[in-house]
Design an enzyme around this catalytic site. Structure first.
Site, PDB file in Angstrom:
ATOM      1  N   LYS A 131       0.810  -1.222   0.000  1.00  0.00           N
ATOM      2  CA  LYS A 131       0.000   0.000   0.000  1.00  0.00           C
ATOM      3  C   LYS A 131       0.849   1.280   0.000  1.00  0.00           C
ATOM      4  O   LYS A 131       0.419   2.311  -0.520  1.00  0.00           O
ATOM      5  CB  LYS A 131      -0.934   0.008   1.209  1.00  0.00           C
ATOM      6  CG  LYS A 131      -2.005  -1.086   1.186  1.00  0.00           C
ATOM      7  CD  LYS A 131      -2.994  -0.890   0.061  1.00  0.00           C
ATOM      8  CE  LYS A 131      -4.150  -1.859   0.153  1.00  0.00           C
ATOM      9  NZ  LYS A 131      -5.124  -1.690  -0.962  1.00  0.00           N
ATOM     10  N   GLU A 174     -10.045   5.362   2.995  1.00  0.00           N
ATOM     11  CA  GLU A 174     -10.835   4.242   3.479  1.00  0.00           C
ATOM     12  C   GLU A 174      -9.895   3.067   3.696  1.00  0.00           C
ATOM     13  O   GLU A 174      -8.823   3.010   3.096  1.00  0.00           O
ATOM     14  CB  GLU A 174     -11.928   3.876   2.468  1.00  0.00           C
ATOM     15  CG  GLU A 174     -11.513   2.921   1.354  1.00  0.00           C
ATOM     16  CD  GLU A 174     -10.417   3.428   0.419  1.00  0.00           C
ATOM     17  OE1 GLU A 174      -9.638   2.596  -0.093  1.00  0.00           O
ATOM     18  OE2 GLU A 174     -10.335   4.658   0.191  1.00  0.00           O
ATOM     19  N   SER A 185       1.746  -9.815  -0.795  1.00  0.00           N
ATOM     20  CA  SER A 185       1.371  -8.406  -0.773  1.00  0.00           C
ATOM     21  C   SER A 185       1.459  -7.757   0.596  1.00  0.00           C
ATOM     22  O   SER A 185       1.489  -6.535   0.706  1.00  0.00           O
ATOM     23  CB  SER A 185      -0.049  -8.224  -1.317  1.00  0.00           C
ATOM     24  OG  SER A 185      -0.959  -9.035  -0.583  1.00  0.00           O
TER      25      SER A 185
END
Length: 416
Positions: free
Chosen positions: A109, A131, A398
């Site tokens: 991210k 969010e 990830s």
């Protein structure tokens, strides 16, 4: 639905209206349209700006820790070769992990958040909203907001606040305000709804830092481009380490940012099989899953047309996944286009299968994967034993699984 014609290149991106074939676009309130157009204008200016790219590269290298490693998962490969031998096949491909879990904040991210915070700064915005589902995007957004001195509000479903308490605490430590959302099932969809409401109310000073490759154009494109560093690195690294491209690449798909980041640089390498893994939850026969591309239909949600979980009346269903980050009833529009074009396969993995992959990876590799990533590993566990020994699979790891230990302990009937 007929498959669209195969394009000359799968990497051409959306058209001027933000459409990937019939998917994408910008279905937003009239109040938001000027902001969306302004965002698009600034995005078009910076995406080829050498100064912007240099600043992002510097931060990615010295702050986030890129390039992330491409790691030969020797323990998992050995285990799956033993499984292959027991089946009488004697094969088993080599498995590599793209280690996005090693990035600052513990997931992919940060790649997107660094890019977007620089864009927000360029646009003169004064406040960040975001969010989050699993909390990894919320942590990354709070991190870059702290780094650049922006106030930050993170919307998070109340259900996810309860099951991702370590990340909630991290966000608060970083100075962000976490606003629990009780509407609906209190998950990622509901958090995104509230963030959009905030944005409409505070159009002048607020930048909405979306975490996934969804939302109205240009978000799917810009998130993809910021995340494509994953696939660009992985492609160069496997060529250096093995002298050739992989046979198969695999990534989990919720909204789809880590997956499109890995997939995009490989899309025109037709010999590379590309597989996206959806949350099969407790099975596709009922409604307790989030496999929108396997069990959904096209519709409009959060500003774009894409595959969605919806009932006969077109109402969006909430779905279910053991993984908070895959608990989204839709998917980024480029994934929908890639599904219909046939270039990428999308496969569901059940909660129980992801949990087993989580435990296996921890045991044989000494790596605790995020439950999202465990879905991708679970599919590798299925297909690798039937592949040849000279074949290569890359799985996008990830994120790390620290955030999920309470969920896993609960599933295993244990207390921490």
């Amino acid at each position: 639905m007929d498959k669209p014609a195969i394009p000359n290149s799968f990497r051409t991106g959306p058209d001027e209206q933000g459409m990937f074939g019939i998917f994408g676009g910008r279905f937003v309130a009239e109040t938001l349209m000027p902001l969306i157009l302004d965002l698009e204008r600034h995005w078009n200016e910076v995406k080829n700006d050498p100064d912007f790219k240099a600043e992002l590269t510097d931060l990615s290298t010295h702050y986030a820790g890129r390039p992330s490693k491409l790691y030969f998962a020797e323990g998992l490969t050995r285990h799956l070769r033993e499984v292959s031998s027991a089946k009488g096949r004697g094969g088993g491909a080599k498995v590599y992990f793209k280690r996005e879990d090693l990035n600052h904040t513990g997931s992919h991210k940060i790649n997107n958040c660094l890019g977007q915070i620089l864009l927000a700064k360029r646009m003169g915005k004064k406040r960040i909203i975001a969010e989050t589902g699993a909390g990894q995007h919320g942590v990354a957004a709070a991190t870059v907001a702290a780094r650049f001195g922006f106030p930050c509000v993170v919307y998070m479903g109340a259900t996810d606040v309860a099951r991702q308490s370590p990340n909630v605490f991290r966000m608060k430590l970083l100075g962000a305000e976490v606003r629990p959302v009780t509407a609906g099932h209190g998950t990622l969809k509901d958090a995104m709804n509230e963030a959009l409401r905030d944005w409409v109310t505070n159009v002048e000073d607020t930048y909405y830092l979306i975490g996934t490759a969804a939302g109205p154009h240009p978000y799917p494109e810009l998130v993809r481009d910021f995340q494509s560093v994953i696939g660009t690195e992985a492609r160069a690294q496997i060529l250096e380490q093995e002298g050739r491209l992989p046979d198969t690449i695999i990534a989990c798909v919720g909204g789809g940012s880590n997956a499109i980041g890995l997939f995009h640089p490989f899309l025109d390498d037709r010999q590379v099989r590309i597989i996206g893994i959806e949350a099969g939850g407790r099975g596709l026969d009922g409604v307790e899953h989030c496999a929108s591309m396997n069990a959904g239909a096209p519709g409009v949600l959060h500003g774009n047309r894409t595959y969605l979980l919806q009932n006969a009346d077109g109402q969006i269903m909430d779905g279910h996944s053991i993984s908070a980050g895959l608990d989204y009833p839709g998917v980024g529009p480029e994934h929908s286009w890639l599904r219909d074009s046939g270039r990428v396969e999308y496969v569901p993995i059940l909660d129980d299968e992801a949990l087993e992959a989580f435990k296996l990876t921890t045991r044989v590799e000494g790596i605790i994967p995020a439950l999202e990533s465990a879905h991708a590993i679970a599919h590798a566990v299925k297909i690798v034993p039937d592949m040849d020994k000279d074949q290569i699979v890359i799985v996008n790891l990830s994120g790390r699984g620290d955030k999920d230990v309470h969920t896993v302990a609960s599933m295993l009937g244990m207390e921490i």
